[in-house]
Design an enzyme around this catalytic site. Structure first.
Site, PDB file in Angstrom:
ATOM      1  CB  SER A 112      -0.959  -0.033   1.199  1.00 53.43           C
ATOM      2  OG  SER A 112      -1.961   0.952   1.065  1.00 53.43           O
ATOM      3  CD  GLU A 203      -2.742  -2.915  -3.663  1.00 56.19           C
ATOM      4  OE1 GLU A 203      -3.949  -3.012  -3.330  1.00 56.19           O
ATOM      5  OE2 GLU A 203      -1.982  -2.044  -3.194  1.00 56.19           O
ATOM      6  CG  HIS A 274      -5.645  -2.591   0.264  1.00 54.79           C
ATOM      7  ND1 HIS A 274      -4.773  -2.291  -0.767  1.00 54.79           N
ATOM      8  CD2 HIS A 274      -5.380  -1.694   1.254  1.00 54.79           C
ATOM      9  CE1 HIS A 274      -4.019  -1.254  -0.413  1.00 54.79           C
ATOM     10  NE2 HIS A 274      -4.369  -0.875   0.805  1.00 54.79           N
TER      11      HIS A 274
END
Length: 309
Positions: A112, A203, A274
């Protein structure tokens, strides 16, 4: 990126782990409980975790001022920790790159917002960047995902990841993995690794399809996607608006349209992102992507020998 990056030596029981809070603040009892549960997983592998007092350290929405968060990384270099484990994502890691930051040649784990540090480390020619669970998400990972991370860190073979083939053919090259939003904001900076011939796996979370399309268009306008050998798409969590109107594109429509004309293999629905089941991926390692079978493989045959201890 024509060559694989040498990775640090595999971990051994007794090796030290330094906690890193480079992004948003770690607040609340629930976050503390998830952190302790993640630490317990690492300790169960025989690693020695230094419990740095990070819980409650706060500057606005960040886990301390920039110099405090940068200090987490610098402390790991001084103390010789073999693994730097990021505690959470959010925002703030990119701010640490505004001043010179020599990332140590150590294993660095996170995803992330931590993409900024992972890619900066790789761009500096350093191996060890792992796109994988944060310490506050590690305990919630399924057993196969935890075991995959343990195998990666301790130098054991990794199993193939299965996705859905969208564009056929096969490709091989050094592996990159990233949060799309964070990586997009590294375009045009010195912290963007070499994209040439790479297998890029992306992602994201909480981005509407039009914003995903806007970011991928940015990559196309700069020629970034056109340099790749293959594209993998992980989980884009809470990114689909389920359009009921004819003037909206779905997430899948956007991803297919922005990648299908590049003439390279594309694999979607890979288990990373996630979600619980965030497969650990070693950046800079040699990867093989099969757009027909939908498989992503880390090839042990082409890895450079690890760095000496």
């Amino acid at each position: 990126m024509s060559q694989v990056i040498r990775q640090p030596s595999p971990l051994r029981p007794g090796d030290r782990v330094q906690l890193v809070a480079a992004s948003s603040a770690l607040l609340g009892e629930d976050a503390l409980a998830r952190l302790e549960a993640g630490i317990a997983v690492l300790e169960g592998w025989g690693l020695e975790v230094e419990r740095t007092p990070l819980h409650g350290r706060q500057w606005g929405y960040l886990a301390g001022q920039d110099q405090e968060r940068r200090g987490d990384l610098e402390a790991a270099a001084r103390r010789g920790a073999e693994l730097l484990a990021c505690v959470r994502g959010g925002w703030g890691a990119a701010r640490l790159l505004e001043a010179p930051l020599a990332l140590p040649a150590r294993w660095l784990l996170g995803f992330s917002d931590v993409t900024s540090l992972l890619w900066a480390q790789l761009a500096q020619g350093q191996g060890g960047a792992i796109h994988g669970p944060l310490l506050t998400t590690l305990a919630a990972e399924p057993a196969w995902s935890q075991e995959r991370l343990r195998c990666l860190l301790f130098g054991e073979p990794l199993g193939d990841l299965q996705g859905e083939g969208w564009c056929g053919g096969s490709a091989a090259g050094p592996l990159l993995a990233a949060n799309l939003t964070v990586a997009t904001h590294l375009l045009g900076t010195p912290y963007l690794p070499d994209l040439r011939g790479a297998i890029l796996v992306l992602e994201d979370v909480g981005e509407a399809p039009y914003r995903i399309e806007r970011m991928l268009t940015h990559w196309r306008l700069g020629g970034g996607l056109q340099q790749l050998a293959g594209i993998g798409l992980g989980q884009f969590t809470d990114c689909d608006e389920n359009p009921a109107e004819a003037d909206r594109f779905s997430l899948e429509q956007v991803l297919r349209e922005r990648t299908s004309d590049l003439g390279i293999p594309v694999v979607s629905n890979l288990p990373m992102g996630h979600v619980a089941g965030n497969a650990a991926l070693p950046l800079g390692a040699w990867a093989e992507l099969d757009g027909s079978s939908g498989q992503l493989r880390i090839s042990s045959a082409k890895q450079a020998p690890p760095l000496p201890r």
